[in-house]
Enzyme design. Structure first.
Site: not given
Ligand SMILES: Cc1ncc(COP(=O)(O)O)c(C=O)c1O
Lengths: 395, 263
Positions: A89, A111, A377
């Site tokens: 993020k 948000e 992620s």
């Molecule tokens: C670690 C992590 N992965 C994935 C996501 C999902 O968001 P996005 O689909 O935008 O990657 C989030 C959202 O809070 C997150 O904290």
């Protein structure tokens, strides 16, 4: 076919800007300026330098040998969990705060679902000395307590969203309402590839640093710059957009989008948008969303606050509907199991969101020896309470 | 003749438009509310289609939408109720709703149902102007339906002109940069905006809405436009429940907005 945004702000039939007039001025200002600002050499220099020295990029591309052995292929993990603040993020919030400064904005709103985007926004606001207000669903405030504490320590004000399902969708509604009420001084840092054009494209571009790195990292490690398969979880879809970005026009690279099935796709408690959704408008964008016959948005469910969203970004709606990306849905139970497996076999505790991507390995058809890149992620610190609660099931 | 056209031809000032959410407070209250509003001398009514995610609305209208949906309001039922209300009065009806329910219902089916129920005009705040221009302008004309677009203090002059050119209904002037919700007073900066737009001498009549809640704010708005729209304040009143019969409650509310001295 092109998978990036067209000049009108659409991805095939999806995208656009379906906004009330009160938002028009700010969205239009952003639309007219975002590409120019992002292409300024001074902007690029500042953005790149912060990504390197503040975020800690490039994030490693790690060959997970024991995991690879377990699945009979070569699995590389893109370690976004090692970024400052613990998820992908921050790539986007660093970009957007620099953009907000150039637009002369002095107040930031955001948000958040899992709290990762809230923390990443609060962090860059602290860095730049800008006021920060984060909207978060009341349910999420409870299940992601450590991130709420972090945001507060960073000096942000966390405002609970108490309408609807009290999760990410409602936090986004509240942030949009705040922006309507504060059109002059405020920039809204959206945390995913959702919302009206140009947000999906802008956020995808900021996150595209992920696949830019994968290209050369993979080349260094394997001699070729592309994997056979890329797997990423999709809430709104920003980490997925980031890791797909430079491979969108490479049909030999399979793109896999992993959604949260919650208690099961047909349990009534799910967030598997591509299966349960149909075309409509959510948060100013035409995309796939979960809705009733009468066009009321359905409240989703997932154990993972970051995937608990009834829509997906318009780019992903287009990728999935056109067949460019494959969608897989993973239940709470499967995600928990995958999180424990990764932890015990590689010593990495993933975020619950990312755990969904790992669980997809069990459902995916692949050839022996395939090179697979999974977007890790985020890290799982924020989810420890949930993990500990389920520990007995996995002993 | 379209009832809105007729109204704006016959009346040039102090037009009172009252908004309420269909299905609130009770599922079956729509017809009653419209009848009482018409009897009380309201010039037109704006019937809100309840929506799960009303982005431009404040807590009062949000809560009324949530309640209406929980009561079981649907578009089909809403059209039935509006059609029944149409038997009792000839004042113009406007439907106000977000774009998504319209799309799911099917735009053409929606427009036909509007005509069939006796609806005269629409407000769809998140329908993009260029999409209206390219897709819906002809269709609405074909059905004889009017549409009103919003302008705000941030809307640039050239866009206001464009909206005036494309509109076929009144111009909905959002009184300040805000979501809906009752405010008690109008600020000096708002007056400046009212004057600026007044001086543009637009082709279409203007009604001022958002934050119009009582005689003072209604009266001020009427100095700068053909009339004004009251929403949240009326819904709040309805929500206070029935110490007095609804008919009396509505008559008193309208009287207080129009002329508290006589009330
Ligand atoms: C670690 C992590 N992965 C994935 C996501 C999902 O968001 P996005 O689909 O935008 O990657 C989030 C959202 O809070 C997150 O904290």
């Amino acid at each position: 076919m092109s998978y990036t945004v067209d000049t009108q702000g659409y991805y095939g039939p999806f995208g656009g800007a379906y906004i009330p007039e009160m938002l028009y001025h700010n969205i239009e200002t952003l639309r007219r300026n975002y590409l120019d600002i992002m292409q300024e050499p001074a902007f690029q220099e500042q953005f790149r330098s912060l990504l390197k020295d503040y975020v800690g990029r490039p994030s490693p591309l790690y060959l997970a040998e024991r995991l690879s052995a377990a699945y009979g292929c070569q699995i590389y993990l893109k370690r976004e969990d090692l970024n400052h603040t613990g998820a992908h993020k921050i790539n986007n919030t660093v970009g957007q705060i620099l953009l907000a400064q150039r637009l002369g904005k002095t107040r930031i709103i955001a948000e958040t679902g899992a709290g990762q985007h809230g923390v990443a926004t609060a962090t860059v606001c602290a860095l730049m000395g800008i006021q920060c207000i984060v909207y978060m669903g009341e349910v999420d405030i409870k299940r992601q307590a450590p991130n709420v504490a972090r945001m507060k320590m960073l000096g942000a004000e966390v405002r609970p969203a108490t309408s609807g399902s009290k999760t990410l969708k409602d936090a986004t509604n509240e942030a949009i309402r705040d922006w309507i009420n504060n059109p002059e001084d405020t920039h809204y840092i959206i945390g995913s590839v959702v919302g009206p054009h140009p947000y999906p494209d802008m956020v995808a571009r900021f996150q595209s640093v992920i696949s830019e790195e994968v290209q050369w990292q993979l080349k260094e490690k394997t001699g070729r710059d592309h994997p056979d398969i890329i797997i990423a979880c999709v809430g709104g879809g920003s980490n997925a957009a980031g890791i797909y970005y430079h491979y969108l026009d490479r049909p030999d690279v399979r793109l896999v989008a992993v959604e949260a099935a919650g208690l099961g796709i047909h349990s009534g408690e799910s967030a598997a948008t591509s299966v349960l959704g149909s075309a409509g408008i959510i948060h100013g964008s035409k995309t796939l969303l979960m809705q009733t016959e009468d066009g009321q948005i359905i409240e989703p469910y997932s154990i993972s606050a970051g995937l608990d969203y009834p829509g997906i970004g318009p780019m992903h709606a287009h990728l999935i509907k056109s067949g460019r990306a494959e969608a897989i849905s993973i239940t709470d139970e499967e995600a928990l199991k995958a999180a424990y497996h990764l932890t015990r076999i590689e010593g990495i505790i993933p975020a619950l969101e990312s755990a969904h991507a790992f669980a997809a390995l069990d459902q995916l058809a692949y050839r022996e020896g395939d090179v697979i890149v999974i977007n890790l992620s985020g890290r799982g610190d924020k989810d420890l309470e949930t993990y500990i609660k389920h520990l007995p099931d996995h002993e | 003749m379209n009832r809105l056209d007729r109204l704006f031809q016959e009346k040039k000032q102090e037009i009172l438009n009252i908004y309420f959410t269909a299905g609130y407070p009770g599922l079956g209250d729509t017809v009653k509310i419209i009848r009482h509003l018409a009897d009380a001398g309201v010039d037109l009514v704006e019937i809100g289609i309840p929506y799960s995610d009303p982005l431009a609305d404040g807590p009062t209208i949000q809560a009324s939408s949530e309640k209406a949906l929980a009561n079981g309001m649907t578009l089909d039922l809403l059209f039935q109720q509006v059609k029944e209300a149409r038997q009792h009065t000839d004042i113009p009806f406007i439907l106000m709703g977000y774009f998504n329910p319209v799309l799911q219902y099917g735009e053409d089916r929606f427009f036909r149902a509007c005509v069939h129920a006796g609806v005269d005009g629409l407000i769809i705040p998140d329908m993009p102007l260029h999409e209206y221009e390219q897709v819906y302008r002809e269709k609405l004309k074909h059905h004889g339906l009017k549409i009103s677009f919003l302008i705000t203090p941030q809307t640039p002059e050239d866009r206001i002109r464009k909206i005036d050119d494309l509109s076929n209904g009144f111009i909905y002037m959002v009184s300040s940069s805000s979501i809906t919700g009752a405010k008690t007073a109008i600020q000096a900066s708002q007056l400046e905006y009212f004057r600026r737009v007044q001086a543009m001498h637009l082709k279409h009549p203007r009604l001022i809405g958002f934050g119009i809640s009582n005689y003072e704010t209604f009266n001020t708005a009427c100095h700068y436009a053909a009339g004004a729209i009251v929403g949240s304040a009326f819904i709040k009143q309805l929500g206070q429940g029935a110490n007095v019969p609804m008919e009396q409650q509505i008559h008193q509310f309208v009287q207080h907005i129009k002329n508290p001295v006589e009330a």
